[in-house]
Motif scaffolding. Structure first.
Motif, PDB file in Angstrom:
ATOM      1  N   GLU A 169      94.607  14.245  44.395  1.00 11.51           N
ATOM      2  CA  GLU A 169      95.533  14.768  43.382  1.00 11.51           C
ATOM      3  C   GLU A 169      96.622  13.749  43.159  1.00 11.51           C
ATOM      4  N   LYS A 201      97.978  28.134  30.588  1.00 17.69           N
ATOM      5  CA  LYS A 201      96.877  27.224  30.915  1.00 17.69           C
ATOM      6  C   LYS A 201      95.711  27.338  29.928  1.00 17.69           C
ATOM      7  N   PRO A 257      88.462  19.977  33.979  1.00 21.98           N
ATOM      8  CA  PRO A 257      87.320  20.597  34.673  1.00 21.98           C
ATOM      9  C   PRO A 257      86.713  21.704  33.814  1.00 21.98           C
ATOM     10  N   VAL A 311      85.897  23.812  40.902  1.00 22.80           N
ATOM     11  CA  VAL A 311      86.729  23.048  41.837  1.00 22.80           C
ATOM     12  C   VAL A 311      86.240  21.599  41.884  1.00 22.80           C
ATOM     13  N   ASN A 344      94.929  18.059  35.045  1.00 27.67           N
ATOM     14  CA  ASN A 344      95.085  19.438  35.495  1.00 27.67           C
ATOM     15  C   ASN A 344      96.092  20.175  34.621  1.00 27.67           C
ATOM     16  N   GLU A 345      97.299  19.611  34.496  1.00 29.66           N
ATOM     17  CA  GLU A 345      98.301  20.313  33.688  1.00 29.66           C
ATOM     18  C   GLU A 345      99.497  19.417  33.398  1.00 29.66           C
ATOM     19  N   LEU A 388      93.537  15.585  38.602  1.00 29.42           N
ATOM     20  CA  LEU A 388      92.594  15.820  39.683  1.00 29.42           C
ATOM     21  C   LEU A 388      91.568  14.685  39.571  1.00 29.42           C
ATOM     22  N   PHE A 404      94.104  23.939  48.798  1.00 29.27           N
ATOM     23  CA  PHE A 404      94.736  23.393  47.601  1.00 29.27           C
ATOM     24  C   PHE A 404      96.236  23.407  47.827  1.00 29.27           C
ATOM     25  N   LEU A 405      96.964  22.728  46.970  1.00 31.77           N
ATOM     26  CA  LEU A 405      98.423  22.634  47.117  1.00 31.77           C
ATOM     27  C   LEU A 405      99.040  24.006  46.938  1.00 31.77           C
ATOM     28  N   LEU A 419      88.419  15.549  46.254  1.00 27.36           N
ATOM     29  CA  LEU A 419      89.615  15.509  45.416  1.00 27.36           C
ATOM     30  C   LEU A 419      90.715  14.558  45.890  1.00 27.36           C
ATOM     31  N   GLY A 465     102.628  29.570  37.997  1.00 28.22           N
ATOM     32  CA  GLY A 465     103.062  28.235  38.369  1.00 28.22           C
ATOM     33  C   GLY A 465     103.361  28.256  39.850  1.00 28.22           C
ATOM     34  N   SER A 466     103.601  27.086  40.414  1.00 20.90           N
ATOM     35  CA  SER A 466     103.896  26.979  41.844  1.00 20.90           C
ATOM     36  C   SER A 466     102.770  27.564  42.703  1.00 20.90           C
ATOM     37  N   SER A 467     101.555  27.567  42.180  1.00 17.35           N
ATOM     38  CA  SER A 467     100.358  28.016  42.890  1.00 17.35           C
ATOM     39  C   SER A 467     100.339  29.511  43.208  1.00 17.35           C
ATOM     40  N   VAL A 468     101.234  30.283  42.610  1.00 17.82           N
ATOM     41  CA  VAL A 468     101.268  31.723  42.884  1.00 17.82           C
ATOM     42  C   VAL A 468     100.067  32.398  42.198  1.00 17.82           C
ATOM     43  N   ILE A 482      87.974  28.029  41.146  1.00 18.32           N
ATOM     44  CA  ILE A 482      89.364  28.374  41.441  1.00 18.32           C
ATOM     45  C   ILE A 482      89.829  29.346  40.358  1.00 18.32           C
ATOM     46  N   ILE A 510      96.949  32.012  42.818  1.00 10.19           N
ATOM     47  CA  ILE A 510      95.775  31.138  42.686  1.00 10.19           C
ATOM     48  C   ILE A 510      94.900  31.250  43.937  1.00 10.19           C
TER      49      ILE A 510
HETATM   50  N1  LIG Z   1      89.849  22.519  39.393  1.00 13.38           N
HETATM   51  C1  LIG Z   1      90.480  22.324  40.559  1.00 13.38           C
HETATM   52  N2  LIG Z   1      89.841  21.683  41.569  1.00 13.38           N
HETATM   53  C2  LIG Z   1      90.443  21.485  42.758  1.00 13.38           C
HETATM   54  N3  LIG Z   1      91.685  21.889  43.055  1.00 13.38           N
HETATM   55  C3  LIG Z   1      92.374  22.526  42.104  1.00 13.38           C
HETATM   56  C4  LIG Z   1      91.830  22.768  40.800  1.00 13.38           C
HETATM   57  N4  LIG Z   1      92.744  23.413  40.068  1.00 13.38           N
HETATM   58  C5  LIG Z   1      93.815  23.562  40.856  1.00 13.38           C
HETATM   59  N5  LIG Z   1      93.608  23.041  42.071  1.00 13.38           N
HETATM   60  C6  LIG Z   1      94.565  23.036  43.195  1.00 13.38           C
HETATM   61  O1  LIG Z   1      95.470  24.143  43.052  1.00 13.38           O
HETATM   62  C7  LIG Z   1      96.809  23.675  42.889  1.00 13.38           C
HETATM   63  C8  LIG Z   1      97.545  24.579  41.923  1.00 13.38           C
HETATM   64  O2  LIG Z   1      96.875  24.638  40.679  1.00 13.38           O
HETATM   65  P1  LIG Z   1      97.596  24.384  39.293  1.00 13.38           P
HETATM   66  O3  LIG Z   1      96.594  24.565  38.217  1.00 13.38           O
HETATM   67  O4  LIG Z   1      98.290  23.099  39.342  1.00 13.38           O
HETATM   68  O5  LIG Z   1      98.625  25.605  39.234  1.00 13.38           O
HETATM   69  P2  LIG Z   1     100.223  25.674  39.180  1.00 13.38           P
HETATM   70  O6  LIG Z   1     100.543  25.760  37.735  1.00 13.38           O
HETATM   71  O7  LIG Z   1     100.531  26.920  39.907  1.00 13.38           O
HETATM   72  O8  LIG Z   1     100.770  24.448  39.822  1.00 13.38           O
HETATM   73  C9  LIG Z   1      96.657  22.236  42.419  1.00 13.38           C
HETATM   74  O9  LIG Z   1      97.791  21.481  42.722  1.00 13.38           O
HETATM   75  C10 LIG Z   1      95.429  21.795  43.206  1.00 13.38           C
HETATM   76  O10 LIG Z   1      95.760  21.532  44.579  1.00 13.38           O
END
Ligand SMILES: Nc1ncnc2c1ncn2[C@@H]1O[C@H](COP(=O)(O)OP(=O)(O)O)[C@@H](O)[C@H]1O
Ligand SMILES: [Mg+2]
Length: 394
Positions: free
Chosen positions: A229, A139, A154, A223, A326-327, A315, A255-256, A227, A190-193, A183, A195
């Motif tokens: 997404e 990232k 962001p 954040v 975001n990514e 986002l 968040f997801l 939001l 990845g997969s929100s692990v 955040i 976070i």
């Molecule tokens: N700057 C942000 N503001 C609000 N929510 C966020 C932000 N960054 C991440 N999130 C939330 O966290 C989730 C996981 O973050 P992400 O960067 O996509 O990581 P991963 O690579 O694990 O998917 C996102 O899908 C979103 O719901």
């Protein structure tokens, strides 16, 4: 003769199970009239296996049993053929493939690792090369490139764990300059692990320490509060890019989370990979935002020189009507097939196009020069610097 497609999946990564789901879905949907599908499962212990039993998701309930009956193999280039050879006992060739199809997620897999190995043995493979894989996984690299290319993201900062241990106060001071909530993310998961969202400064240290358990590079970003997404898949290569429908993804938490993404909604639906996330297609955004998302998706795909099918995640700040990237996921969960179906491209067709694209790119790639025909080592005395002495190389 049917083309032999080796689907590579699993690997030692936190997204191992997600990859198994994505790969089994893809193998099931591949056109069997055109392709012979050969599963290549890489276990968490980094052993490679093949065998038809790897095509059935039910067999993954008991991994020990699965490994007992599957064949342990190595994939290598044997005189220009890509063979799967028995690892134990007699070194017999179990199978042969023409094209590799990596359906792997995360670190030590999607991040260029698998692609690098496939490049080393010289086999054509579906999807992005290792360069896009690396940038899509880290990232920090991703944000640095986005910033350089004027892609809106962001506000963020990043640091190494060692810098935090050395001078925690300084790092906290820098974080306090961001607008809360923030955040905290490990750079390469990845997969929100790993976070965590932090609303108050007092909770900062716990969240940082959690992320540091997964990575030595930590990202802290503001954040986006109001939001929405949305995600858009892009298919193609550097010459052309096709855009899917845009999905709006819904979270049951702040968040997801991992469970939002893979375990399914509140009703305890069966795990179906990314295809089971709570989503609305098309996303409920106006024409102007839709246009902006599409144009940014294309731009991100292109600047990273991505290929195959990817998913770019956004986002959107509802109040400000502002879009942030975001990514990029260089190998998205479920290969994002559910974003192509609504615009008339079924999963079979998508897989077919990905394979065709691979063959075309491989032919083009082979037109480029990768090595010189001359071998300067044939006559070392003629080397710069003279008789038998090796000169300093530039
Ligand atoms: N700057 C942000 N503001 C609000 N929510 C966020 C932000 N960054 C991440 N999130 C939330 O966290 C989730 C996981 O973050 P992400 O960067 O996509 O990581 P991963 O690579 O694990 O998917 C996102 O899908 C979103 O719901
Ligand atoms: Mg994500």
């Amino acid at each position: 003769m049917k083309m032999r497609i080796g689907v590579i999946f699993g690997c030692q990564t936190v997204e191992h199970e997600v990859s198994v789901i994505s790969a089994v879905q893809a193998m099931f949907n591949m056109n069997k009239d055109k392709y012979e599908v050969i599963p290549i499962y890489i276990s968490k212990e980094k052993e490679w296996y093949t065998g038809d039993l790897l095509k059935d998701i039910a067999n993954y309930k008991d991994l020990d049993n699965l490994k007992r009956y599957a064949k342990k193999v190595v994939l290598y280039n044997k005189d220009g053929r890509f063979v799967l050879q028995n690892k134990k006992g007699l070194k017999t060739i179990i199978d042969e493939i023409d094209i590799a199809f990596p359906i792997v997620h995360g670190v030590q897999a999607e991040d260029g690792t698998v692609q690098g190995y496939l490049d080393m043995i010289g086999i054509p493979y579906v999807g992005s090369d290792l360069y896009a894989g690396v940038v899509g996984q880290d990232k920090v690299f991703m944000k640095q490139i986005f910033t350089a290319c004027d892609i809106p993201i962001p506000k963020y900062l990043w640091f190494f764990d060692s810098e935090y241990y050395e001078d925690k106060e300084e790092i906290i001071k820098r974080i306090k300059e961001l607008e809360f909530p923030v955040i905290i993310k490990p750079a390469k998961l990845g997969s929100s692990v790993g976070i965590n969202r932090v609303n108050k400064i007092k909770d900062l240290e716990d969240a940082i320490e959690d992320s540091m358990g997964y990575d030595n590079k930590i990202v802290v970003e503001e954040v986006i509060t109001d939001l929405i997404e949305v995600n858009c898949s892009v298919l193609g290569n550097y010459e052309y890019q096709e855009l899917s429908a845009i999905e709006e993804v819904m979270s049951t938490e702040e968040f997801l989370s991992y469970s939002d993404k893979y375990i399914g909604g509140a009703k305890g639906t069966k795990s179906k990979g990314m295809a089971s996330t709570n989503r609305i297609i098309p996303a409920r955004i106006d024409e102007k935002l839709t246009k902006e998302v599409k144009s940014l998706a294309k731009k991100v795909f292109k600047i990273l020189n991505a290929s195959g099918v990817t998913r770019i995640d956004f986002l959107i700040d509802k109040k400000k009507n502002k879009v942030y990237v975001n990514e990029i996921n260089s190998i998205p969960g479920s290969l994002a097939f559910y974003l192509w179906e609504p615009i008339g491209k079924g999963y079979k067709k998508l897989l077919d196009e990905l394979i065709t694209l691979t063959i075309r790119s491989y032919k083009n790639k082979n037109k480029k020069i990768y090595s010189f025909a001359t071998n300067i080592l044939q006559n070392p005395t003629n080397l710069k610097g003279g008789k038998g002495k090796f000169s300093k190389l530039n």
